[in-house]
Design a protein around this motif. Structure first.
Motif, PDB file in Angstrom:
ATOM      1  N   ARG A 240     -24.064  16.620   4.956  1.00 41.45           N
ATOM      2  CA  ARG A 240     -25.059  17.282   5.632  1.00 41.45           C
ATOM      3  C   ARG A 240     -26.153  16.863   6.388  1.00 41.45           C
ATOM      4  O   ARG A 240     -26.672  17.394   7.467  1.00 41.45           O
ATOM      5  N   ALA A 241     -26.290  15.448   6.318  1.00 43.01           N
ATOM      6  CA  ALA A 241     -26.881  14.544   7.419  1.00 43.01           C
ATOM      7  C   ALA A 241     -26.295  13.151   7.255  1.00 43.01           C
ATOM      8  O   ALA A 241     -26.028  12.644   6.390  1.00 43.01           O
ATOM      9  N   LYS A 242     -26.201  12.692   8.382  1.00 38.51           N
ATOM     10  CA  LYS A 242     -25.413  11.260   8.635  1.00 38.51           C
ATOM     11  C   LYS A 242     -26.558  10.318   8.598  1.00 38.51           C
ATOM     12  O   LYS A 242     -27.767  10.452   9.385  1.00 38.51           O
ATOM     13  N   GLY A 243     -26.437   9.183   8.037  1.00 36.09           N
ATOM     14  CA  GLY A 243     -27.607   7.890   8.013  1.00 36.09           C
ATOM     15  C   GLY A 243     -26.987   6.969   8.548  1.00 36.09           C
ATOM     16  O   GLY A 243     -25.981   7.028   9.292  1.00 36.09           O
ATOM     17  N   ASP A 244     -27.612   5.741   8.014  1.00 32.29           N
ATOM     18  CA  ASP A 244     -27.089   4.505   8.778  1.00 32.29           C
ATOM     19  C   ASP A 244     -25.790   4.156   8.277  1.00 32.29           C
ATOM     20  O   ASP A 244     -25.397   4.128   7.169  1.00 32.29           O
ATOM     21  N   ALA A 245     -24.778   3.916   9.447  1.00 36.45           N
ATOM     22  CA  ALA A 245     -23.316   3.626   8.934  1.00 36.45           C
ATOM     23  C   ALA A 245     -23.122   2.240   8.026  1.00 36.45           C
ATOM     24  O   ALA A 245     -22.156   2.118   7.308  1.00 36.45           O
ATOM     25  N   GLN A 246     -23.950   1.551   8.119  1.00 33.94           N
ATOM     26  CA  GLN A 246     -23.896  -0.009   7.397  1.00 33.94           C
ATOM     27  C   GLN A 246     -24.512   0.215   5.970  1.00 33.94           C
ATOM     28  O   GLN A 246     -24.077  -0.275   5.128  1.00 33.94           O
ATOM     29  N   SER A 247     -25.757   0.658   6.064  1.00 30.85           N
ATOM     30  CA  SER A 247     -26.395   0.485   4.751  1.00 30.85           C
ATOM     31  C   SER A 247     -27.419   1.517   4.070  1.00 30.85           C
ATOM     32  O   SER A 247     -28.257   1.384   3.409  1.00 30.85           O
ATOM     33  N   GLY A 248     -27.082   2.885   4.754  1.00 33.65           N
ATOM     34  CA  GLY A 248     -28.150   3.895   4.393  1.00 33.65           C
ATOM     35  C   GLY A 248     -28.021   4.429   3.007  1.00 33.65           C
ATOM     36  O   GLY A 248     -26.854   4.106   2.230  1.00 33.65           O
ATOM     37  N   ALA A 249     -28.950   4.657   2.238  1.00 32.84           N
ATOM     38  CA  ALA A 249     -28.660   5.506   1.033  1.00 32.84           C
ATOM     39  C   ALA A 249     -28.041   6.581   1.230  1.00 32.84           C
ATOM     40  O   ALA A 249     -27.899   7.290   2.053  1.00 32.84           O
ATOM     41  N   VAL A 250     -27.533   7.181  -0.062  1.00 32.91           N
ATOM     42  CA  VAL A 250     -26.851   8.277  -0.044  1.00 32.91           C
ATOM     43  C   VAL A 250     -27.305   9.282  -1.155  1.00 32.91           C
ATOM     44  O   VAL A 250     -27.750   8.828  -2.418  1.00 32.91           O
ATOM     45  N   LEU A 251     -27.712  10.563  -0.875  1.00 28.41           N
ATOM     46  CA  LEU A 251     -28.317  11.402  -1.710  1.00 28.41           C
ATOM     47  C   LEU A 251     -27.101  12.714  -1.814  1.00 28.41           C
ATOM     48  O   LEU A 251     -26.504  13.102  -0.845  1.00 28.41           O
ATOM     49  N   PHE A 252     -26.544  12.825  -3.042  1.00 26.34           N
ATOM     50  CA  PHE A 252     -25.698  13.683  -3.327  1.00 26.34           C
ATOM     51  C   PHE A 252     -26.000  15.125  -3.929  1.00 26.34           C
ATOM     52  O   PHE A 252     -26.946  15.109  -4.814  1.00 26.34           O
ATOM     53  N   LEU A 253     -25.702  16.093  -3.309  1.00 30.48           N
ATOM     54  CA  LEU A 253     -26.092  17.187  -3.775  1.00 30.48           C
ATOM     55  C   LEU A 253     -24.947  18.141  -4.487  1.00 30.48           C
ATOM     56  O   LEU A 253     -23.775  18.271  -3.771  1.00 30.48           O
ATOM     57  N   ILE A 254     -25.073  18.315  -5.712  1.00 33.95           N
ATOM     58  CA  ILE A 254     -24.135  18.770  -6.615  1.00 33.95           C
ATOM     59  C   ILE A 254     -24.214  20.181  -6.917  1.00 33.95           C
ATOM     60  O   ILE A 254     -25.317  20.563  -7.452  1.00 33.95           O
ATOM     61  N   ASP A 255     -23.382  20.950  -6.523  1.00 33.61           N
ATOM     62  CA  ASP A 255     -23.464  22.540  -6.760  1.00 33.61           C
ATOM     63  C   ASP A 255     -22.531  22.694  -8.008  1.00 33.61           C
ATOM     64  O   ASP A 255     -21.383  22.581  -7.962  1.00 33.61           O
TER      65      ASP A 255
ATOM     66  N   VAL B 160     -26.784  12.640   3.412  1.00 32.93           N
ATOM     67  CA  VAL B 160     -26.935  13.649   2.249  1.00 32.93           C
ATOM     68  C   VAL B 160     -25.580  14.449   2.420  1.00 32.93           C
ATOM     69  O   VAL B 160     -25.174  14.886   3.497  1.00 32.93           O
ATOM     70  N   LEU B 161     -24.706  14.430   1.250  1.00 35.44           N
ATOM     71  CA  LEU B 161     -23.626  14.825   0.980  1.00 35.44           C
ATOM     72  C   LEU B 161     -23.588  15.860  -0.112  1.00 35.44           C
ATOM     73  O   LEU B 161     -24.326  15.747  -1.062  1.00 35.44           O
TER      74      LEU B 161
END
Length: 111
Positions: free
Chosen positions: A28-43, A92-93
Motif C-alpha cells: 500500500r506504501a513503499k518505505g525505505d528499501a534498506q531499513s524502513g519499518a513495516v506495518l502489516f494490515l491483516i484482513d 504498509v503491506l
C-alpha cells in the motif's frame, strides 16, 4: 554496512509467498528499501488488524498488534495514513490470507 538483509528483500519474499499460497498481498506504501519499518494490515473478514515488528517479552523480534478495527469501528486506512505522514520510511503491506501471522513470522521476523 549492516549484516541485516534490506527490508525490501523481505517484503518481496513475503509478497511472493502469500500470492503463491493463493492469498492476496500488496504494497500500500513503499518505505525505505534498506531499513524502513513495516506495518502489516491483516484482513480477517469482520476484523481488520494492524501489526508490526516489535520486541517480545524475551527480547526477540515478535509481531505486535497496534490497532484493531471491527466492521463498525474506525478505519485502518486513516490509521496507516496518519502513521505514514509521520514516518515516510514506513512500508504498509496488506495481507488477505488465512494464518497471515504465520507467513509474516516465517518471512519477516529475522534478526
Amino acid at each position: 554496512m549492516s549484516d541485516r538483509l534490506p527490508i525490501a528483500i523481505g517484503v518481496g519474499a513475503l509478497l511472493r509467498r502469500v500470492n503463491d499460497a493463493g492469498g492476496m498481498a500488496m504494497v500500500r506504501a513503499k518505505g525505505d528499501a534498506q531499513s524502513g519499518a513495516v506495518l502489516f494490515l491483516i484482513d480477517e473478514g469482520d476484523v481488520q488488524r494492524a501489526m508490526e515488528r516489535g520486541t517480545g517479552p524475551t527480547g526477540a523480534p515478535a509481531l505486535v498488534e497496534t490497532r484493531r478495527a471491527e466492521s463498525s469501528g474506525d478505519s485502518l486506512e486513516d490509521y496507516w495514513r496518519r502513521r505514514r505522514s509521520r514516518d515516510p520510511d514506513l512500508w504498509v503491506l496488506e495481507l488477505n490470507i488465512p494464518a497471515a501471522e504465520r507467513f509474516i513470522a516465517e518471512t519477516m521476523l529475522f534478526d
